[in-house]
Design an enzyme around this catalytic site. Sequence first.
Site, mmCIF file in Angstrom:
data_model
loop_
_atom_site.group_PDB
_atom_site.id
_atom_site.type_symbol
_atom_site.label_atom_id
_atom_site.label_comp_id
_atom_site.label_asym_id
_atom_site.label_seq_id
_atom_site.Cartn_x
_atom_site.Cartn_y
_atom_site.Cartn_z
ATOM 1 N N SER A 303 0.791 -1.207 0.000
ATOM 2 C CA SER A 303 0.000 0.000 0.000
ATOM 3 C C SER A 303 0.836 1.276 0.000
ATOM 4 C CB SER A 303 -0.943 -0.069 1.205
ATOM 5 O OG SER A 303 -1.909 0.922 1.160
ATOM 6 N N LYS A 328 -0.691 -3.964 -3.416
ATOM 7 C CA LYS A 328 -1.935 -3.348 -2.954
ATOM 8 C C LYS A 328 -1.913 -1.884 -3.380
ATOM 9 C CE LYS A 328 -5.550 -2.178 -0.444
ATOM 10 N NZ LYS A 328 -5.599 -0.763 -0.800
#
Length: 388
Positions: A303, A328
């Site tokens: 992320s 992600k």
Amino acid sequence: MSGRDLFCQPRRAGRGAALTLLFASVLVAGAATGSFGDPDRKSPSPSARSTPAAHRETVTDAAAEAMADGKSPMEAAERAVSRSGDRWGAVYSQGEYEEFEEALDGQYTGVGLWARRERDGRIEVTRVQSGSPAAAAGIRTGDRLRSVDGEKVDGRPVTEVVALLRGDADDAAAGTKVSLGLERGTRAWSETVRRARLSTDSVTVRRLPGGVTVIKVAAFTKGVGDAVRTAVEQTPEHAGIVLDLRGNSGGLVTEAVTAASAFLDGGLVATYDVNGAQRSLHADPGGDTTRPLVALVDGGTMSAAELLTGALQDRGRAVVVGSRTFGKGSIQMPSRLPDGSVAELTVGHYRTPAGHAVDGRGITPDLEVDAEALERAETVLSGLGDPS
């Protein structure tokens, strides 16, 4: 964009399960969660039923209808998210979401243990937070955690172990007791400790014998960006830096951008789309652009940590060493449901400065290594030489 920008994890398999992915990184080990917040959003038109905004409306409508029928809005929202195929969509109870936000603010309720699962399935303590209940009980790095409240933990995912330590199933508060089964060498014993409100220590700095500074960032909680900047400023002149993002599950995107600003002199960090609208994130000017830098990553780098890695790699600022990152790269926004629970739903994706998509692909290091990654990072730094 609001000041609450983060990336989020998959929907929960049980009570609090998804939240423990975040807590696993900032408390123990593992993966995390986050989202982009947009308090000024408007309701979509009824004709746009296939858009991300319409997906959010479908979920909130399902929750409202369940509420009107005397049923659980949260369960209805979970079913709607499941039907949508939103891989990263999640629904949290009000209490879970409050704990989630507290963790991102750098606080949590727990015992102060970091751990990992070894190849044989054993759970080993990798760090004990100073001043924590675990430290007061004499638990040490290297101890084996065998059970939590009588439940054996060997072979279980670290996220499940975290959930047990936190008492997620019972919404355990600070002051509640938890019994730990431990082992050190040939000694096996039990220790009962009380959970406490603790502050996370998401940034740690150490200097290796050769002069390299290692800045380890466990998660992008509040204040981490400034902590990274301070660590860079306090590093001896011309000393190389290893930015260790292994196991970093992400967190607040604004903090990742601030961290990028420590190494970049302005410029693009990432682009992203929200409901079809293209936007961008930029670093602040004035960062250190000459000091040798290696970014260390692995499959647990996710992320916002991938966003930072991609920026440093694409901008030619760092050599990336390690293994392919998690992948992600989608963006979530929160929606408050009628019963106070919150749905985090995917609304877009981000790309690195060179336009590379991250979601489902991850970032490939410049130098792929599995074993002795830190030692290889030191070797790379020595090859980069003195920036003077």
